[in-house]
Motif scaffolding. Sequence first.
Motif, PDB file in Angstrom:
ATOM      1  N   ALA A 367       0.729  -1.231   0.368  1.00 29.45           N
ATOM      2  CA  ALA A 367       0.424   0.158   0.262  1.00 29.45           C
ATOM      3  C   ALA A 367       1.123   1.296   0.189  1.00 29.45           C
ATOM      4  O   ALA A 367       0.126   2.097  -0.932  1.00 29.45           O
ATOM      5  N   GLU A 372      -1.714   2.552  -2.987  1.00 25.52           N
ATOM      6  CA  GLU A 372      -2.969   2.189  -3.332  1.00 25.52           C
ATOM      7  C   GLU A 372      -3.981   1.272  -1.390  1.00 25.52           C
ATOM      8  O   GLU A 372      -3.223   1.772  -1.152  1.00 25.52           O
ATOM      9  N   PRO A 373      -4.848   1.090  -1.568  1.00 27.36           N
ATOM     10  CA  PRO A 373      -5.527   1.376  -0.117  1.00 27.36           C
ATOM     11  C   PRO A 373      -4.849  -0.066   0.474  1.00 27.36           C
ATOM     12  O   PRO A 373      -4.814  -1.040  -0.557  1.00 27.36           O
ATOM     13  N   GLU A 374      -5.412  -0.690   1.794  1.00 21.31           N
ATOM     14  CA  GLU A 374      -4.249  -1.739   1.536  1.00 21.31           C
ATOM     15  C   GLU A 374      -5.279  -3.126   1.349  1.00 21.31           C
ATOM     16  O   GLU A 374      -6.695  -2.730   2.177  1.00 21.31           O
ATOM     17  N   GLU A 387      -8.158  -3.481  -2.497  1.00 24.11           N
ATOM     18  CA  GLU A 387      -9.090  -3.136  -1.985  1.00 24.11           C
ATOM     19  C   GLU A 387      -9.180  -2.146  -0.535  1.00 24.11           C
ATOM     20  O   GLU A 387      -8.108  -1.673  -0.237  1.00 24.11           O
ATOM     21  N   CYS A 388     -10.176  -1.862   0.539  1.00 17.08           N
ATOM     22  CA  CYS A 388     -10.041  -1.251   1.210  1.00 17.08           C
ATOM     23  C   CYS A 388      -9.337  -1.972   1.897  1.00 17.08           C
ATOM     24  O   CYS A 388      -9.606  -3.121   2.780  1.00 17.08           O
ATOM     25  N   ALA A 389      -8.367  -0.819   3.229  1.00 15.71           N
ATOM     26  CA  ALA A 389      -7.260  -1.585   4.178  1.00 15.71           C
ATOM     27  C   ALA A 389      -9.047  -1.551   5.470  1.00 15.71           C
ATOM     28  O   ALA A 389      -9.706  -1.532   5.380  1.00 15.71           O
ATOM     29  N   SER A 391     -10.287  -1.822   8.909  1.00 13.93           N
ATOM     30  CA  SER A 391     -10.381  -0.587   9.745  1.00 13.93           C
ATOM     31  C   SER A 391      -9.434  -1.254  10.603  1.00 13.93           C
ATOM     32  O   SER A 391      -8.378  -0.059  11.350  1.00 13.93           O
ATOM     33  N   ARG A 394      -5.439  -0.135  10.316  1.00 18.36           N
ATOM     34  CA  ARG A 394      -5.499   1.071  10.242  1.00 18.36           C
ATOM     35  C   ARG A 394      -5.503   1.844  11.187  1.00 18.36           C
ATOM     36  O   ARG A 394      -4.541   2.359  11.756  1.00 18.36           O
TER      37      ARG A 394
END
Length: 404
Positions: A367, A372-374, A387-389, A391, A394
Amino acid sequence: MTSLWHATHQPRADRAHSLEPLPDRTDLVVVGAGITGLTTALLARRAGLEVLLLEARSIGAAATGNSTAKVSLLQGTVLSGIRRHHDQEVVDAYVRSNTDGRDLLTGLMEELGVSYQRETAYTYATTDQGLRSLEQEYAAAVGAGLPMRWTDRTELPYDVAGTIALDGQLQVHPMELLEALASAFEDAGGRLVEGVRVVKVGKTETVVHTTVGDVRADKVVMTTGAPTLDRAGHFARVVAARSYALSFALPDEAAVPHGMYLSADQPSRSIRWTPSEQGRLLLVGGNGHDVGRDGHTDRRVQQLVDWTREHWGEVSLTHQWSAQDYTAENLLPIVQKLPGGAEVWQASGFQKWGFTNGPASALALLAAVTGEPEPSGAARSAGASPECATSATRRWRSRRSAGT
Ligand SMILES: Cc1cc2nc3c(=O)[nH]c(=O)nc-3n(C[C@H](O)[C@H](O)[C@H](O)COP(=O)(O)OP(=O)(O)OC[C@H]3O[C@@H](n4cnc5c(N)ncnc54)[C@H](O)[C@@H]3O)c2cc1C
């Protein structure tokens, strides 16, 4: 002292630096071909970056190829150790991140045809103090959502005061794993060069100085285990700890336990089995100490041999080895950009649990270098687009950067 893993792995001669000069420039230089560097390099190459992976010796030369290679979310008493210094939310995030790392690695092993064994992981106690540690570990692990269980039954040939268990964890031959990752990286168009030591990286410009010349890169990732660049006092944030491991052939292989065991009490004892041409071998490890704090390392090995013979009888020693790994002062893995204008990232501090923390760090490093998002480990290993990290990851990262 050659590890069983290196002794049963055929090194490749076609990765020597003498065969072809290094390129003048590349998108990304990854330094260090252990589990973290190889996973990062493979993911980055698959994400479309031009990647050069430089290794001072040969793949798996340091911790990874000299470990016991359990891929487990039950990690002795690590979770309760973290819980003593942080709130439960940090433990939850650590478990989520390690789950991503384990799932990523499992997906890659499935895809690349690396054989592994799925076994139950156990932490056991032989003393009342060890039992209290188990209670704390159980509470931290259950709090983080792990399906832990207590059990009175073990396959061990000695009495235990208590045992906690987590089913469905993995064990692997680490050099078979690294070779598969390295080949996949090369097949995808990445370049892995062995025998090249990185001696310096520019602070403002990303120039990688090596023993055989310089390479310019947009970004650099240091996955060298030890913090080799002298920046931000990073070397002072980790402690190096050495451990020992031995493999034994038993007269009756039925006496070799199937589970992966680790003692809560000290001196530590780590147990697993591995398939071999001689049948199922018993692996015994542990007896660790901070690096530089024991001048009698032969005695440490002999103690492990004596302890194994005391409990399993006339076993025959096939291999013995040792290695060291690094623990951060706050007990959490370090994935960070080093100070300075140049984009230089580093991952270390896995507290002897790099088979989950290393791939988890690779996701965070991917990332960082792609912007890019993790992705979650499962999504990435299945080849899905990022895809999205999670939560949790994060939250964990923002807490880490806040120094908690
Ligand atoms: C005895 C022992 C048993 C363990 N058992 C387990 C286990 O059962 N499960 C688990 O999860 N973890 C285990 N661990 C921990 C795990 O092995 C490590 O956390 C993990 O292997 C670290 O991987 P890495 O890729 O970050 O570093 P490493 O595997 O140490 O790789 C770093 C690489 O960088 C190279 N390098 C260093 N400096 C330079 C330079 N300047 N230029 C170029 N290359 C360089 C080195 O040669 C090396 O190949 C164990 C550790 C030990 C010591």
